[in-house]
Design a protein around this motif. Structure first.
Motif, PDB file in Angstrom:
ATOM      1  N   GLU A  34       0.845  -1.187   0.000  1.00  0.00           N
ATOM      2  CA  GLU A  34       0.000   0.000   0.000  1.00  0.00           C
ATOM      3  C   GLU A  34       0.887   1.245   0.000  1.00  0.00           C
ATOM      4  O   GLU A  34       2.002   1.224   0.527  1.00  0.00           O
ATOM      5  CB  GLU A  34      -0.905   0.022   1.243  1.00  0.00           C
ATOM      6  CG  GLU A  34      -1.931  -1.092   1.297  1.00  0.00           C
ATOM      7  CD  GLU A  34      -3.028  -0.941   0.253  1.00  0.00           C
ATOM      8  OE1 GLU A  34      -3.187   0.187  -0.256  1.00  0.00           O
ATOM      9  OE2 GLU A  34      -3.711  -1.935  -0.027  1.00  0.00           O
ATOM     10  N   PRO A  35       0.427   2.343  -0.600  1.00  0.00           N
ATOM     11  CA  PRO A  35       1.191   3.591  -0.517  1.00  0.00           C
ATOM     12  C   PRO A  35       1.481   3.949   0.935  1.00  0.00           C
ATOM     13  O   PRO A  35       0.624   3.843   1.802  1.00  0.00           O
ATOM     14  CB  PRO A  35       0.251   4.612  -1.180  1.00  0.00           C
ATOM     15  CG  PRO A  35      -0.589   3.791  -2.119  1.00  0.00           C
ATOM     16  CD  PRO A  35      -0.799   2.479  -1.422  1.00  0.00           C
ATOM     17  N   GLY A  36       2.706   4.387   1.186  1.00  0.00           N
ATOM     18  CA  GLY A  36       3.137   4.683   2.547  1.00  0.00           C
ATOM     19  C   GLY A  36       3.909   3.556   3.192  1.00  0.00           C
ATOM     20  O   GLY A  36       4.581   3.768   4.206  1.00  0.00           O
ATOM     21  N   ASP A  37       3.802   2.330   2.654  1.00  0.00           N
ATOM     22  CA  ASP A  37       4.641   1.239   3.143  1.00  0.00           C
ATOM     23  C   ASP A  37       6.108   1.560   2.857  1.00  0.00           C
ATOM     24  O   ASP A  37       6.428   2.301   1.916  1.00  0.00           O
ATOM     25  CB  ASP A  37       4.288  -0.074   2.448  1.00  0.00           C
ATOM     26  CG  ASP A  37       2.976  -0.654   2.909  1.00  0.00           C
ATOM     27  OD1 ASP A  37       2.375  -0.117   3.859  1.00  0.00           O
ATOM     28  OD2 ASP A  37       2.525  -1.654   2.308  1.00  0.00           O
ATOM     29  N   LEU A  38       6.988   1.005   3.648  1.00  0.00           N
ATOM     30  CA  LEU A  38       8.414   1.082   3.348  1.00  0.00           C
ATOM     31  C   LEU A  38       8.793  -0.140   2.525  1.00  0.00           C
ATOM     32  O   LEU A  38       8.650  -1.272   2.970  1.00  0.00           O
ATOM     33  CB  LEU A  38       9.242   1.119   4.635  1.00  0.00           C
ATOM     34  CG  LEU A  38      10.752   1.277   4.393  1.00  0.00           C
ATOM     35  CD1 LEU A  38      11.062   2.688   3.900  1.00  0.00           C
ATOM     36  CD2 LEU A  38      11.554   0.965   5.654  1.00  0.00           C
ATOM     37  N   LEU A  39       9.247   0.081   1.312  1.00  0.00           N
ATOM     38  CA  LEU A  39       9.717  -1.011   0.463  1.00  0.00           C
ATOM     39  C   LEU A  39      11.189  -1.248   0.779  1.00  0.00           C
ATOM     40  O   LEU A  39      12.005  -0.322   0.775  1.00  0.00           O
ATOM     41  CB  LEU A  39       9.550  -0.655  -1.012  1.00  0.00           C
ATOM     42  CG  LEU A  39       8.113  -0.382  -1.459  1.00  0.00           C
ATOM     43  CD1 LEU A  39       8.102   0.100  -2.909  1.00  0.00           C
ATOM     44  CD2 LEU A  39       7.250  -1.617  -1.297  1.00  0.00           C
ATOM     45  N   VAL A  40      11.534  -2.495   1.075  1.00  0.00           N
ATOM     46  CA  VAL A  40      12.908  -2.881   1.386  1.00  0.00           C
ATOM     47  C   VAL A  40      13.345  -3.939   0.387  1.00  0.00           C
ATOM     48  O   VAL A  40      12.661  -4.949   0.221  1.00  0.00           O
ATOM     49  CB  VAL A  40      13.036  -3.419   2.824  1.00  0.00           C
ATOM     50  CG1 VAL A  40      14.459  -3.880   3.099  1.00  0.00           C
ATOM     51  CG2 VAL A  40      12.637  -2.343   3.826  1.00  0.00           C
TER      52      VAL A  40
END
Length: 483
Positions: free
Chosen positions: A163-169
């Motif tokens: 979802e937008p706002g998640d931190l992608l790692v």
């Protein structure tokens, strides 16, 4: 987060699928209670107890509903109120406690938007308070690619439920240092070189936007990689600390660097990469111990990379774990990374635990993510969405249902690999699906131990298409607890 005048709890499902009994339900802004000025009503009258008992500050007075279909618990404020948290009081039994619900807001009292849904709730004991619900960092979803040998332009699809706002790692392997990542991604840490080809294991991050739903991590000089979507109850998670280590000793195991959590609700990640110039046989990767480590993805064949999560860390917990491989050959070496993530606005109080896997819900390990559409989150079919929802959100717990699918071949029962489904008997929801292996074994892990289940095995090569085993419960020993 904007303030709103109307708040409610809806889509309430008790843990046992039947009656609901709670003693308290309070709205919070962080850790500050804010519901007392609101008018409290319910869409269905309680079977017993008074509605106002839900906010009298005491967990000694229970309110019950015999059925919860259509039930909402509504708070109408005179002016807009900021709500981002809540806590509940339990009743006498875990089966009548809240299994899942949705927290929703509205500005007109008619049209509601869901703020939070999908978490499952642990019974805190008889007539007791739940712990804080908002500060946990969790893995919402993940995507991966299989091995791409040589210096190639790696493209890792985005996690399907991000979802937008998640931190992608992203964890990637590169043959250059400093590694080169795509625009918009920040390099968090890198470790190496290992092996005769001097590979480096790196960790990258990016805050997800709407445009990332159909995107990918597009790197250069990478051989394999994985992207995880980290979510949090408050704000976007951020890296708290990380450590890396490497060697070229050609050993089969490597301990992860030890990092200690400094607060509640932290999420630990551990990544391992094994490089080998000449491989004899296939490679498999494993992380130990499981639990508490939850293996998200591990290597097969030439990939030689794995990532695991350590959810629900609290002050003093450490990232103690070991990656190992069955690879044999020459020119080998290890690169390993440990990292701890926390909400950017974490509240330093006891975290809200999720049944069986505290403060995190995780997708089940997938045997071959390369065969799964890991992007296009908004264009998947309704059937696939229902499967993803059932597997990643519904029915998480500390239970285990396992067995064998056998076929009678005179004079013996012999293993029969086939499709096996696990069905929750309270509402008929399919919560897991798998194929039994060559030995006929199937194993559904981390399911809700408080439920009763039916297992359906489909013998597709037979006129007798399905074999059903029902009434599987913890009480009769057919549902086990995870070790």
């Amino acid at each position: 987060m904007a303030a709103h005048r109307y708040w409610r709890f809806a889509n309430i499902v008790p843990a046992g699928g039947g009656a609901l009994e709670i003693t308290e339900l309070q709205l919070l802004d962080g850790t500050t209670r804010v519901d007392t000025p609101a008018t409290l009503t319910t869409s269905l009258p309680p079977t017993s107890g008074g509605v106002e008992s839900l906010r009298d500050g005491s967990v000694g007075s229970a309110v019950t509903w015999r059925v919860t279909k259509g039930l909402s618990i509504d708070f109408a404020f005179g002016a807009a109120a900021e709500v981002n948290n809540f806590r509940m009081g339990s009743g006498a039994s875990p089966s009548t406690f809240v299994g899942t619900l949705a927290l929703q807001w509205s500005d007109d009292g008619v049209n509601y938007t869901t703020l939070r849904q999908g978490d499952t709730y642990v019974w805190p004991g008889p007539f007791a308070w739940t712990r804080n619900v908002v500060n946990a960092t969790r893995v919402r979803s993940y995507g991966a690619v299989m091995s791409q040998n040589g210096d190639v332009a790696l493209s890792v699809p985005m996690p399907p439920l991000m979802e937008p706002g998640d931190l992608l790692v992203a964890f990637t392997v590169s043959t250059v240092n400093p590694p080169v990542g795509p625009a918009g991604w920040s390099l968090l840490s890198t470790v190496g070189p290992v092996g005769s080809v001097n590979n480096y294991l790196s960790m990258w991050s990016k805050v997800a936007t709407e445009a990332d739903r159909n995107g990918a991590y597009n790197g250069t000089n990478n051989t394999n990689g994985q992207v995880l979507a980290l979510a949090s109850g408050i704000g976007t998670p951020s890296l708290e600390s990380s450590l890396g280590a490497f060697d070229n000793l050609n050993v089969r195991t490597k301990d992860l660097p030890v990092i200690t959590a400094s607060g509640d609700g932290r999420l630990g990640l551990g990544a391992g990469y094994w490089t080998l110039a000449f491989i004899s046989g296939t490679t498999d990767m494993a992380v130990s111990p499981i639990p508490p480590w939850l293996k998200l993805f591990a290597a097969q064949a030439q990939l030689r990379m794995g990532v695991a999560a350590l959810p629900g860390m609290k002050p003093g917990d450490a990232t103690v774990g070991t990656w190992s491989t069955t690879a044999t050959g020459t020119g080998g070496g290890w690169a390993v990374l440990s990292a701890i993530f926390a909400s950017s606005a974490a509240i330093e109080s006891t975290p809200f635990p999720v049944r069986g896997m505290p403060v995190a819900y995780l997708p089940p390990a997938q045997p071959n993510p390369a065969q799964i559409d890991m992007g296009r989150a908004r264009s998947i079919s309704p059937g696939k969405f229902r499967r993803l929802f059932a597997e990643t959100i519904v029915g998480q717990g500390n239970g285990r249902v396992r067995g064998f699918t056998l076929d009678y071949v005179n004079p013996l029962n012999k293993p029969y690999p086939c499709r096996v489904r696990l069905v929750r008997e309270a509402d008929g929801q399919q919560v897991r699906e798998t194929w039994s292996n060559a030995n006929g074994a199937y194993d559904f892990q981390f399911v809700d131990e408080l439920q009763s289940y039916t297992v359906v095995a489909y013998y597709l090569a037979h006129g007798k298409r399905a074999v059903v085993t029902d009434g599987l419960t913890l009480a009769n020993g057919k549902v086990e607890l995870m070790p």
